[in-house]
Motif scaffolding. Structure first.
Motif, mmCIF file in Angstrom:
data_model
loop_
_atom_site.group_PDB
_atom_site.id
_atom_site.type_symbol
_atom_site.label_atom_id
_atom_site.label_comp_id
_atom_site.label_asym_id
_atom_site.label_seq_id
_atom_site.Cartn_x
_atom_site.Cartn_y
_atom_site.Cartn_z
ATOM 1 N N GLY A 145 -9.478 -22.033 -42.129
ATOM 2 C CA GLY A 145 -9.456 -20.574 -41.630
ATOM 3 C C GLY A 145 -8.751 -20.509 -40.313
ATOM 4 O O GLY A 145 -9.295 -21.444 -39.162
ATOM 5 N N ALA A 146 -8.019 -19.685 -39.556
ATOM 6 C CA ALA A 146 -7.759 -19.502 -38.893
ATOM 7 C C ALA A 146 -8.387 -19.814 -37.215
ATOM 8 O O ALA A 146 -8.210 -20.631 -36.464
ATOM 9 C CB ALA A 146 -6.534 -18.352 -38.464
ATOM 10 N N PRO A 147 -9.460 -19.351 -37.777
ATOM 11 C CA PRO A 147 -11.148 -19.390 -36.457
ATOM 12 C C PRO A 147 -11.195 -20.579 -36.249
ATOM 13 O O PRO A 147 -11.459 -21.359 -35.159
ATOM 14 C CB PRO A 147 -11.894 -18.239 -36.581
ATOM 15 N N ILE A 148 -11.608 -21.883 -37.031
ATOM 16 C CA ILE A 148 -11.930 -22.980 -36.734
ATOM 17 C C ILE A 148 -10.678 -23.787 -36.757
ATOM 18 O O ILE A 148 -11.076 -24.233 -35.971
ATOM 19 C CB ILE A 148 -13.200 -23.055 -38.596
ATOM 20 N N THR A 149 -10.200 -23.662 -37.289
ATOM 21 C CA THR A 149 -8.650 -23.927 -36.308
ATOM 22 C C THR A 149 -8.146 -23.895 -35.092
ATOM 23 O O THR A 149 -7.925 -25.433 -34.805
ATOM 24 C CB THR A 149 -7.387 -23.868 -37.507
ATOM 25 N N LEU A 150 -8.371 -23.128 -34.804
ATOM 26 C CA LEU A 150 -7.772 -23.054 -33.789
ATOM 27 C C LEU A 150 -8.750 -23.587 -32.882
ATOM 28 O O LEU A 150 -8.680 -23.888 -31.711
ATOM 29 C CB LEU A 150 -7.696 -21.290 -32.734
ATOM 30 N N GLY A 151 -10.283 -23.401 -32.828
ATOM 31 C CA GLY A 151 -11.417 -24.506 -32.086
ATOM 32 C C GLY A 151 -11.607 -25.802 -32.570
ATOM 33 O O GLY A 151 -11.407 -26.412 -31.084
ATOM 34 N N LEU A 152 -10.819 -26.472 -33.392
ATOM 35 C CA LEU A 152 -10.782 -27.371 -33.673
ATOM 36 C C LEU A 152 -9.972 -27.989 -32.487
ATOM 37 O O LEU A 152 -9.874 -28.856 -31.809
ATOM 38 C CB LEU A 152 -10.563 -28.227 -35.106
ATOM 39 N N PHE A 153 -8.400 -27.530 -32.564
ATOM 40 C CA PHE A 153 -7.689 -27.526 -31.955
ATOM 41 C C PHE A 153 -7.776 -27.767 -30.280
ATOM 42 O O PHE A 153 -7.467 -28.815 -29.908
ATOM 43 C CB PHE A 153 -6.426 -27.313 -32.085
ATOM 44 N N LEU A 154 -8.732 -26.621 -29.553
ATOM 45 C CA LEU A 154 -8.779 -26.794 -28.339
ATOM 46 C C LEU A 154 -9.964 -27.581 -28.175
ATOM 47 O O LEU A 154 -9.570 -28.588 -26.978
ATOM 48 C CB LEU A 154 -10.002 -25.206 -28.541
ATOM 49 N N ALA A 155 -10.417 -28.263 -29.018
ATOM 50 C CA ALA A 155 -11.354 -28.616 -28.804
ATOM 51 C C ALA A 155 -10.775 -30.754 -28.830
ATOM 52 O O ALA A 155 -11.161 -31.660 -28.655
ATOM 53 C CB ALA A 155 -12.450 -29.283 -30.076
ATOM 54 N N GLY A 156 -9.626 -30.470 -29.745
ATOM 55 C CA GLY A 156 -8.823 -31.768 -29.107
ATOM 56 C C GLY A 156 -7.901 -31.668 -28.187
ATOM 57 O O GLY A 156 -8.216 -33.167 -27.859
ATOM 58 N N ILE A 157 -8.055 -31.075 -27.711
ATOM 59 C CA ILE A 157 -7.676 -30.889 -26.124
ATOM 60 C C ILE A 157 -8.400 -31.438 -25.158
ATOM 61 O O ILE A 157 -8.296 -31.732 -23.613
ATOM 62 C CB ILE A 157 -7.129 -29.263 -25.516
ATOM 63 N N LEU A 158 -9.790 -30.527 -24.915
ATOM 64 C CA LEU A 158 -11.153 -30.695 -24.434
ATOM 65 C C LEU A 158 -11.697 -32.093 -24.813
ATOM 66 O O LEU A 158 -12.116 -32.909 -23.473
ATOM 67 C CB LEU A 158 -11.561 -29.249 -23.654
ATOM 68 N N LEU A 159 -11.456 -32.725 -25.730
ATOM 69 C CA LEU A 159 -13.135 -33.530 -26.143
ATOM 70 C C LEU A 159 -12.511 -34.862 -25.861
ATOM 71 O O LEU A 159 -13.681 -35.307 -25.225
ATOM 72 C CB LEU A 159 -13.583 -33.228 -27.634
ATOM 73 N N PRO A 160 -11.677 -34.899 -26.096
ATOM 74 C CA PRO A 160 -11.483 -36.734 -25.699
ATOM 75 C C PRO A 160 -11.757 -36.820 -24.390
ATOM 76 O O PRO A 160 -11.590 -38.017 -23.848
ATOM 77 C CB PRO A 160 -9.914 -36.869 -26.188
ATOM 78 N N GLU A 161 -10.711 -36.230 -23.858
ATOM 79 C CA GLU A 161 -11.222 -35.887 -22.069
ATOM 80 C C GLU A 161 -12.669 -36.875 -21.824
ATOM 81 O O GLU A 161 -13.270 -37.394 -20.961
ATOM 82 C CB GLU A 161 -10.362 -35.314 -20.759
ATOM 83 N N GLN A 162 -13.492 -35.597 -22.203
ATOM 84 C CA GLN A 162 -14.569 -35.112 -21.824
ATOM 85 C C GLN A 162 -15.869 -36.568 -22.732
ATOM 86 O O GLN A 162 -16.623 -37.044 -21.644
ATOM 87 C CB GLN A 162 -15.851 -34.051 -22.399
ATOM 88 N N LEU A 163 -15.256 -37.173 -23.441
ATOM 89 C CA LEU A 163 -15.940 -37.927 -24.030
ATOM 90 C C LEU A 163 -15.411 -39.759 -23.342
ATOM 91 O O LEU A 163 -16.319 -40.269 -23.475
ATOM 92 C CB LEU A 163 -15.399 -37.892 -25.554
ATOM 93 N N ASP A 164 -14.399 -39.917 -22.967
ATOM 94 C CA ASP A 164 -13.877 -40.915 -22.392
ATOM 95 C C ASP A 164 -14.357 -40.840 -21.320
ATOM 96 O O ASP A 164 -14.842 -42.034 -20.769
ATOM 97 C CB ASP A 164 -13.053 -40.442 -21.996
ATOM 98 N N THR A 165 -14.318 -39.930 -20.470
ATOM 99 C CA THR A 165 -15.430 -40.042 -19.155
ATOM 100 C C THR A 165 -16.744 -40.515 -19.393
ATOM 101 O O THR A 165 -17.538 -40.865 -18.621
ATOM 102 C CB THR A 165 -15.257 -38.442 -18.808
ATOM 103 N N LEU A 166 -17.499 -39.650 -20.264
ATOM 104 C CA LEU A 166 -18.982 -39.624 -20.830
ATOM 105 C C LEU A 166 -19.589 -40.907 -21.058
ATOM 106 O O LEU A 166 -19.969 -42.168 -20.698
ATOM 107 C CB LEU A 166 -19.100 -39.330 -21.733
ATOM 108 N N PHE A 167 -18.158 -41.854 -22.103
ATOM 109 C CA PHE A 167 -18.425 -42.921 -22.364
ATOM 110 C C PHE A 167 -17.646 -44.502 -22.042
ATOM 111 O O PHE A 167 -17.301 -45.626 -22.017
ATOM 112 C CB PHE A 167 -18.297 -43.132 -23.706
ATOM 113 N N GLY A 168 -17.013 -43.902 -20.839
ATOM 114 C CA GLY A 168 -15.692 -44.444 -20.565
ATOM 115 C C GLY A 168 -15.119 -45.602 -21.168
ATOM 116 O O GLY A 168 -14.634 -46.654 -20.668
ATOM 117 N N ALA A 169 -14.316 -44.443 -22.037
ATOM 118 C CA ALA A 169 -13.638 -45.394 -23.059
ATOM 119 C C ALA A 169 -12.652 -45.461 -22.834
ATOM 120 O O ALA A 169 -11.649 -45.868 -23.098
ATOM 121 C CB ALA A 169 -13.868 -44.539 -23.921
#
Length: 332
Positions: free
Chosen positions: A108-132
């Motif tokens: 559905g459109a709302p979850i798709t947009l939310g997951l795409f936003l997570a794809g923008i913000l989440l990797p940088e935060q997880l990389d910083t958290l785990f030092g990846a």
């Protein structure tokens, strides 16, 4: 050579996601589906970014995610900038359009947009958290481009596909069918190849795919989309079932009845014995032979009283008896 291997493995990972998304939705169901407005919006933004780069030479410096430059907006705007050249930009936009459409139809459109936003913000935060991330964040290829968010979004479809296959295990009986084994191969190949790409090549596409896989599994268990609960049928089959054109398969008993009925009608009844009471019945009880009607339409030449025939009798080709009690046929 290293760049070639990098591009080939990155493309192979995307192919696994595409095949998994098509298997999740059903390849025969795509033609009759609605317009994926979330995919249209995301693809439009990506195309607008390309146009902006072509019209403004300073767009990349102002909107990319170079850590040497400051600006809170860069993490968002850099996704819609392309720095892979003509082929790289075309690949990113094409894969974004297809993956976002598949995700829109499934999530559905709302979850798709939310997951795409997570794809923008989440990797940088997880990389910083785990030092990846480490020194890999200084790679200019990571300063712009939509591929990271696209790969995370595509990995969510692979996770949903694996969960559906696992959900069907209790009803599989003797084991997985060939289609289910193929789907499981597509679904499990995404995180496996992603981890290999990360550890062997330091390819960030592989790492964000693993992030998306875990995120997609969690969202799928919470949201439980319709295509996860049941396998979607092709629109043609749904329409046939809706209009009553689909009938259950014939059983052996129904086939035997349908064959025996015409055969029974074709077999004449057994002749009665010569001295049967039905044959030797008194002549008074036997019915008089019926007078056959005229063949075809009413024939005035064969009917002496044609002027006395009514319209109904004309239709049935029968004539009234004469005044003396004898019909025209009897007279002939």
């Amino acid at each position: 050579m290293d760049a070639l291997v990098f591009n080939v493995t990155t493309a192979a990972l995307m192919v696994l996601m595409l095949k998994g998304g098509l298997a999740l939705l059903g390849e025969g169901t795509l033609r009759g589906r609605r317009i994926p407005w979330a995919a249209v919006a995301l693809t439009g933004l990506a195309l607008a970014g390309v146009v902006l780069q072509a019209c403004w030479s300073g767009a990349m410096d102002a909107l990319d995610a170079d850590p040497a430059r400051s600006g809170w907006w860069r993490v968002l705007t850099s996704v819609f900038m392309q720095n892979g050249g003509l082929f790289g930009g075309a690949w990113n936009i094409a894969t974004l359009a297809v993956i976002a459409a598949l995700a829109d139809w499934f999530w559905g459109a709302p979850i798709t947009l939310g997951l795409f936003l997570a794809g923008i913000l989440l990797p940088e935060q997880l990389d910083t958290l785990f030092g990846a991330g480490g020194h890999h964040s200084t790679d200019p290829r990571n300063f712009a481009g939509s591929s990271g968010a696209t790969y995370l979004l595509g990995a969510t479809l692979a996770a949903a596909l694996l969960l559906r296959v696992l959900r069907e295990l209790p009803t599989a009986g003797t084991g997985l069918e060939k289609v289910q084994r193929t789907e499981a191969l597509f679904a499990t190949g995404v995180p496996v190849l992603g981890l290999v790409m990360w550890f062997a090549q330091a390819n960030g596409h592989g790492l964000v795919s693993v992030y998306g896989y875990v995120l997609g599994a969690a969202v799928c268990l919470l949201a439980r989309p319709a295509a996860y609960r049941t396998r979607p049928a092709a629109p043609a089959l749904r329409n046939m079932g809706r209009h009553g054109l689909m009938r259950p398969l014939a059983t052996p008993a129904s086939v035997a009845d349908s064959v025996s009925a015409p055969m029974a009608a074709a077999v004449p009844p057994a002749a009665a014995p010569p001295h049967s009471p039905a044959v030797t019945a008194p002549a008074a009880t036997q019915a008089a032979p019926a007078v056959a009607p005229h063949a075809g339409a009413h024939d005035e030449r064969r009917c002496a009283d044609a002027h006395r025939c009514s319209s109904t009798q004309m239709k049935t080709a029968w004539c009234r008896p004469r005044r003396g009690g004898t019909s025209a046929q009897g007279e002939e």
